[in-house]
Write an enzyme that holds these catalytic residues in place. Structure first.
Site, mmCIF file in Angstrom:
data_model
loop_
_atom_site.group_PDB
_atom_site.id
_atom_site.type_symbol
_atom_site.label_atom_id
_atom_site.label_comp_id
_atom_site.label_asym_id
_atom_site.label_seq_id
_atom_site.Cartn_x
_atom_site.Cartn_y
_atom_site.Cartn_z
ATOM 1 N N HIS A 85 0.988 -1.078 0.032
ATOM 2 C CA HIS A 85 0.064 0.023 -0.167
ATOM 3 C C HIS A 85 0.760 1.231 -0.056
ATOM 4 C CE1 HIS A 85 -2.690 -2.852 2.111
ATOM 5 N NE2 HIS A 85 -3.481 -2.523 1.396
ATOM 6 N N GLN A 140 -17.732 -6.873 -0.553
ATOM 7 C CA GLN A 140 -17.068 -7.584 -1.509
ATOM 8 C C GLN A 140 -16.571 -8.989 -0.903
ATOM 9 O OE1 GLN A 140 -14.005 -4.407 -1.516
ATOM 10 N NE2 GLN A 140 -12.564 -6.118 -1.701
ATOM 11 N N GLN A 169 -0.907 -4.230 -8.564
ATOM 12 C CA GLN A 169 -0.725 -5.280 -9.565
ATOM 13 C C GLN A 169 -1.227 -6.681 -8.835
ATOM 14 O OE1 GLN A 169 3.332 -6.089 -10.820
ATOM 15 N NE2 GLN A 169 2.392 -8.148 -11.283
ATOM 16 N N GLN A 229 -8.711 -7.761 -10.318
ATOM 17 C CA GLN A 229 -9.521 -6.376 -10.091
ATOM 18 C C GLN A 229 -9.108 -4.912 -10.802
ATOM 19 O OE1 GLN A 229 -9.930 -5.128 -5.496
ATOM 20 N NE2 GLN A 229 -8.177 -4.063 -5.661
ATOM 21 N N SER A 273 -2.310 -8.337 3.017
ATOM 22 C CA SER A 273 -2.737 -8.366 4.464
ATOM 23 C C SER A 273 -3.290 -9.825 4.846
ATOM 24 C CB SER A 273 -4.022 -7.527 4.682
ATOM 25 O OG SER A 273 -3.808 -6.338 3.914
ATOM 26 N N ARG A 274 -3.371 -10.757 4.150
ATOM 27 C CA ARG A 274 -3.843 -11.796 4.369
ATOM 28 C C ARG A 274 -2.925 -12.722 4.750
ATOM 29 N NH1 ARG A 274 -8.249 -11.117 0.613
ATOM 30 N NH2 ARG A 274 -10.185 -10.949 1.831
HETATM 31 O O1 PAF Z 1 -7.864 -3.934 -2.984
HETATM 32 C C1 PAF Z 1 -8.496 -3.588 -1.951
HETATM 33 O O2 PAF Z 1 -8.057 -3.308 -0.957
HETATM 34 C C2 PAF Z 1 -10.152 -3.403 -2.188
HETATM 35 O O3 PAF Z 1 -10.585 -4.449 -3.062
HETATM 36 C C3 PAF Z 1 -10.643 -1.984 -2.704
HETATM 37 C C4 PAF Z 1 -10.051 -1.509 -3.985
HETATM 38 C C5 PAF Z 1 -10.002 -0.920 -1.612
HETATM 39 C C6 PAF Z 1 -12.013 -1.872 -2.697
HETATM 40 O O4 PAF Z 1 -12.543 -1.953 -1.451
#
Ligand code: PAF
Length: 275
Positions: A34, A58, A145, A150, A183-184
């Protein structure tokens, strides 16, 4: 750094910021991956906004919404240090009022691979990101990436819905042994953590085999052989980076993708083939 929790507050805080404005949406528990997004936004744009929201829409039934890591105080410090100007941390109620009923369907792009294993996942992602884009109104959206499908879904959503926004994909950050930051990864026990880098190695084996001219099936078999025997593969494949449809042979603008379970933890990873 200004921290805002309501959409109206966010709009007000952002209105006076000089443009261009870069935006990094996150679900928090921030790690170096991040921070790479935040740093790239900081380098390229005059102002930077970020959001932290663990988006219930989600996550499917029985997934890890409840136990998803939350680390608000550390996240706030990371954002401040990375030069974020406005941090949007909405409550679930602020994003989803009780009678919320509108959603964004990502179409066929969101049905395969992750979408097949996590039905409705990309509807949740597309819906929350569209809502965030409406609140923040950025010039550029920064995505990692690591979540390759996504990136394809959100590039399509931005194009299809005419958002005047550049989508920037930032390279995956890895541990020294190749494991992609996620994070997982925090869920992995010692044994699973030791096995997890074999997902990256399997993708490298798959890519190398294709580049050496091996037939796709044989290359995918090599990936399965490279994955630690304790892991359970969900899929390995090679897809077009924009359409996320399978391709053969390998060509530029492709993702070599894979997903596997290490114990109860599902990890995804990919290699981005660009030249
Ligand atoms: O990648 C993520 O952390 C999530 O899918 C996002 C893009 C913040 C949407 O909740």
């Amino acid at each position: 750094m200004q921290i805002v929790t309501e959409p109206s507050e966010a709009r007000q805080a952002l209105a006076s910021l000089p443009r261009p404005l870069g935006f990094v949406p996150t679900m928090g528990a921030l790690h170096e991956g991040h921070l790479a997004l935040l740093r790239q936004a900081r380098r390229r744009d005059t102002s930077v906004a970020a959001s932290i929201f663990v988006n219930p829409m989600q996550f499917g039934q029985g997934e890890d919404f409840e136990r998803y890591p939350r680390a608000v105080e550390g996240d706030r410090r990371h954002c401040e240090a990375a030069g974020v100007d406005v941090l949007f941390v909405p409550s679930p109620k602020a994003m989803y009022p009780a009678d919320f009923s509108t959603s964004v369907d990502a179409g066929a792009l969101g049905d395969a691979y992750e979408g097949a294993i996590r039905p409705e996942h990309f509807r949740g992602v597309a819906t929350i990101v569209v809502k965030l884009l409406h609140v923040i109104g950025p010039d550029a959206l920064y995505l990692g990436q690591k979540d390759a499908q996504q990136t394809a879904v959100l590039r399509r959503v931005v194009r299809d819905l005419n958002f005047p926004i550049a989508v920037e994909i930032v390279e995956t950050v890895r541990e020294a042994d190749g494991l992609a930051l996620s994070s997982r990864n925090a869920y992995l026990n010692e044994r699973e953590r030791a096995a997890a880098p074999t997902l990256h190695r399997a993708l490298v084996a798959l890519r190398d085999a294709l580049q050496e001219g091996a037939p796709k099936e044989a290359a995918i078999a090599r990936a399965h052989q490279t994955l630690d025997p304790s892991a359970k593969a969900d899929y390995f494949d090679v897809v077009d980076a924009l359409t996320f449809t399978p391709i053969d042979p390998l060509r530029p603008e492709a993702f070599v993708i894979g997903a596997a379970r290490f114990g109860t933890t599902r990890l995804i990873d990919n290699l981005w083939i660009r030249t």
